[in-house]
Write a protein that holds these residues in place. Structure first.
Motif, mmCIF file in Angstrom:
data_model
loop_
_atom_site.group_PDB
_atom_site.id
_atom_site.type_symbol
_atom_site.label_atom_id
_atom_site.label_comp_id
_atom_site.label_asym_id
_atom_site.label_seq_id
_atom_site.Cartn_x
_atom_site.Cartn_y
_atom_site.Cartn_z
ATOM 1 N N LEU A 96 0.812 -1.205 0.000
ATOM 2 C CA LEU A 96 0.000 0.000 0.000
ATOM 3 C C LEU A 96 0.851 1.264 0.000
ATOM 4 C CD1 LEU A 96 -2.679 -1.341 2.471
ATOM 5 C CD2 LEU A 96 -2.781 -1.278 -0.022
ATOM 6 N N CYS A 97 2.103 1.099 -0.418
ATOM 7 C CA CYS A 97 2.987 2.248 -0.618
ATOM 8 C C CYS A 97 3.536 2.260 -2.042
ATOM 9 C CB CYS A 97 4.133 2.207 0.393
ATOM 10 S SG CYS A 97 4.934 3.803 0.695
ATOM 11 N N GLY A 98 3.307 1.163 -2.779
ATOM 12 C CA GLY A 98 3.733 1.115 -4.169
ATOM 13 C C GLY A 98 5.081 0.497 -4.426
ATOM 14 N N HIS A 99 5.651 -0.164 -3.417
ATOM 15 C CA HIS A 99 6.963 -0.762 -3.630
ATOM 16 C C HIS A 99 6.933 -1.859 -4.691
ATOM 17 C CE1 HIS A 99 8.502 0.615 0.608
ATOM 18 N NE2 HIS A 99 8.121 1.609 -0.157
ATOM 19 N N ASP A 100 5.768 -2.511 -4.860
ATOM 20 C CA ASP A 100 5.641 -3.491 -5.941
ATOM 21 C C ASP A 100 5.837 -2.824 -7.294
ATOM 22 O OD1 ASP A 100 3.275 -2.074 -5.352
ATOM 23 O OD2 ASP A 100 1.986 -3.651 -6.147
ATOM 24 N N GLY A 101 5.265 -1.640 -7.457
ATOM 25 C CA GLY A 101 5.433 -0.904 -8.710
ATOM 26 C C GLY A 101 6.842 -0.376 -8.888
ATOM 27 N N HIS A 102 7.459 0.051 -7.788
ATOM 28 C CA HIS A 102 8.842 0.523 -7.885
ATOM 29 C C HIS A 102 9.767 -0.607 -8.344
ATOM 30 C CE1 HIS A 102 7.798 3.652 -4.518
ATOM 31 N NE2 HIS A 102 7.123 3.851 -5.637
ATOM 32 N N MET A 103 9.562 -1.811 -7.778
ATOM 33 C CA MET A 103 10.388 -2.957 -8.177
ATOM 34 C C MET A 103 10.277 -3.233 -9.664
ATOM 35 S SD MET A 103 9.945 -5.823 -5.196
ATOM 36 C CE MET A 103 8.375 -5.394 -4.463
ATOM 37 N N VAL A 104 9.060 -3.267 -10.160
ATOM 38 C CA VAL A 104 8.853 -3.623 -11.567
ATOM 39 C C VAL A 104 9.360 -2.504 -12.483
ATOM 40 C CG1 VAL A 104 7.091 -4.126 -13.290
ATOM 41 C CG2 VAL A 104 6.992 -5.225 -11.060
ATOM 42 N N THR A 105 9.285 -1.272 -12.038
ATOM 43 C CA THR A 105 9.867 -0.174 -12.808
ATOM 44 C C THR A 105 11.370 -0.372 -12.987
ATOM 45 O OG1 THR A 105 8.166 1.364 -12.024
ATOM 46 C CG2 THR A 105 10.216 2.325 -12.857
ATOM 47 N N VAL A 106 12.047 -0.768 -11.916
ATOM 48 C CA VAL A 106 13.492 -1.008 -12.006
ATOM 49 C C VAL A 106 13.782 -2.253 -12.837
ATOM 50 C CG1 VAL A 106 15.559 -1.524 -10.651
ATOM 51 C CG2 VAL A 106 13.975 0.240 -9.880
ATOM 52 N N GLY A 121 31.526 2.102 -17.768
ATOM 53 C CA GLY A 121 31.136 1.999 -16.371
ATOM 54 C C GLY A 121 30.205 0.830 -16.097
ATOM 55 N N ARG A 122 29.406 0.977 -15.039
ATOM 56 C CA ARG A 122 28.484 -0.081 -14.638
ATOM 57 C C ARG A 122 27.128 0.512 -14.291
ATOM 58 N NH1 ARG A 122 31.065 -3.196 -9.698
ATOM 59 N NH2 ARG A 122 31.122 -1.047 -8.918
ATOM 60 N N ALA A 123 26.079 -0.159 -14.725
ATOM 61 C CA ALA A 123 24.717 0.158 -14.316
ATOM 62 C C ALA A 123 24.300 -0.886 -13.290
ATOM 63 C CB ALA A 123 23.772 0.147 -15.509
ATOM 64 N N VAL A 124 23.869 -0.443 -12.126
ATOM 65 C CA VAL A 124 23.515 -1.351 -11.039
ATOM 66 C C VAL A 124 22.054 -1.135 -10.661
ATOM 67 C CG1 VAL A 124 24.008 -2.061 -8.672
ATOM 68 C CG2 VAL A 124 25.877 -1.326 -10.168
ATOM 69 N N LEU A 125 21.316 -2.231 -10.537
ATOM 70 C CA LEU A 125 19.930 -2.199 -10.088
ATOM 71 C C LEU A 125 19.889 -2.693 -8.653
ATOM 72 C CD1 LEU A 125 18.208 -3.771 -13.236
ATOM 73 C CD2 LEU A 125 18.924 -1.394 -12.859
#
Length: 380
Positions: A96-106, A121-125
């Motif tokens: 209910l804070c949207g962390h599920d959506g944040h994960m999928v965005t990343v 360089g490096r891209a890190v998730l």
């Protein structure tokens, strides 16, 4: 990203939403994220960072800086009230804070990196645990594995109900308030309810502290002098009519714009508790939890995010005021330049931590586009 890719990621978001896990308990969520990342064949995949944290590294062909995007794994101890097909299946738990959506965005950023590595360089998730308790980012950074991926710059986002859908708000300095939970425990001696004078009750001290603590932080404009104190819980003795109480607690959340102001507010609240306990002859214990340091956006990543929004035609509003709620993202500023932006979930959307909140799926692609554009502006 194709419509089929977006549909697949949306279904993943819904699956994560159905099975929320609390801070420090994100084992299934982390495994689901790691499995998806593994399919993308990153150059390095790290798990178990600071608990259940996960990180994926996409290596460029040439030397360069390390740039990361960060999201959160945990849900909340709130019962979701919804008739949606993807509503939470775990009683008393909800994303209910949207962390599920944040994960999928990343993860959507990961899909683009899998197709085209950065030039240099490096891209890190980064998928960090336990944001809601304020403990996850610090534990993630303290883990020995972190040294191998330590970034030079970190971007993050949080969805923001009340802001028009898909619009971005970006703070040019202070971004999130500092906050902490303070537990004040007062102890005396129980007695028979017919002879309360034989004991020592904390009732009068608690009654005194409640308005005194509230007066410390009246709220107001989010300027340097802002302070807000919110009494969130109190108890006194046992629920019985035969015993005069011998112990009680007051829980209060302290909130300021900056860390120095927080130190001053803590000292004042502690002083009130010590005076109340001392004058009543009570024992006193003070503890702290959910400790969040203030978050401040650095100039360089702010400029990069501005340019990324312009390149993607994402409406942008620059702000000189922080959000009143807190984030442990500020921990990543210890060793890196950081910036968080706020991505509008809709002006009339249910607010964060409301029981009927749900992350708008339309934000997945918008957030991923801003993240990727920002990363590639540094890494190519």
């Amino acid at each position: 990203m194709t419509p089929a890719d977006l549909a697949r990621l949306t279904e993943l978001r819904h699956d994560l939403h159905r099975q929320p896990e609390l801070s420090g308990q994100e084992a299934r969520t982390a495994a689901r994220v790691a499995a998806h990342l593994n399919d993308l064949q990153p150059d390095h995949l790290l798990t178990g960072i600071g608990g259940h944290g996960v990180a994926a590294v996409f290596q460029g062909a040439h030397p360069g800086p390390t740039v990361a995007v960060r999201c959160e794994l945990d849900g909340l101890p709130i019962q979701e009230l919804s008739e949606r097909d993807h509503r939470s299946q775990v009683p008393g738990r909800g994303h209910l804070c949207g962390h599920d959506g944040h994960m999928v965005t990343v993860l959507a950023v990961g899909e683009t990196l899998a197709r085209a590595r950065p030039v240099r360089g490096r891209a890190v998730l980064i998928f960090q645990p336990a944001e809601e308790t304020g403990k996850g980012a610090a534990a993630f950074r303290a883990d020995p594995q972190f040294a191998s991926i330590a970034p030079d710059m970190v971007f993050s986002l949080h969805n923001l109900p009340g802001l028009p859908l898909g619009h971005v708000e970006l703070a040019t300095g202070a971004a999130n308030c500092a906050s902490r939970g303070m537990r004040i425990r007062l102890t005396g001696k129980t007695a028979h309810a017919a002879a309360p004078g034989d004991g020592l009750s904390p009732a009068a001290a608690i009654a005194r502290l409640l308005p005194e603590l509230a007066a410390l932080g009246p709220g107001g404009a989010l300027t340097e002098g802002f302070s807000l104190t919110t009494v969130t819980h109190a108890w006194l003795g046992e629920p019985t009519f035969g015993v005069a109480p011998g112990a009680g607690e007051v829980w209060v959340t302290l909130r300021t714009v900056g860390d120095a102001a927080m130190a001053r507010l803590v000292a004042r609240a502690r002083g009130l508790a010590e005076t109340a306990a001392g004058e009543a002859g009570l024992g006193l214990e003070i503890g702290f939890d959910d400790v969040f340091e203030a978050c401040t956006n650095a100039p360089a990543p702010v400029e990069i995010l501005q340019a990324a929004c312009a390149a993607r035609d994402v409406p942008l509003y620059l702000s000189d005021r922080p959000q009143s709620f807190s984030e442990d993202f500020g921990q990543f500023a210890k060793g890196a330049e950081t910036a968080m932006f706020w991505l509008g979930a809709g002006e009339d959307h249910p607010r964060l931590h409301n029981p009927d909140y749900d992350f708008p799926d339309a934000l997945i692609l918008i957030g991923a586009d801003v993240f990727e554009t920002a990363m590639r502006s540094v890494l190519g």
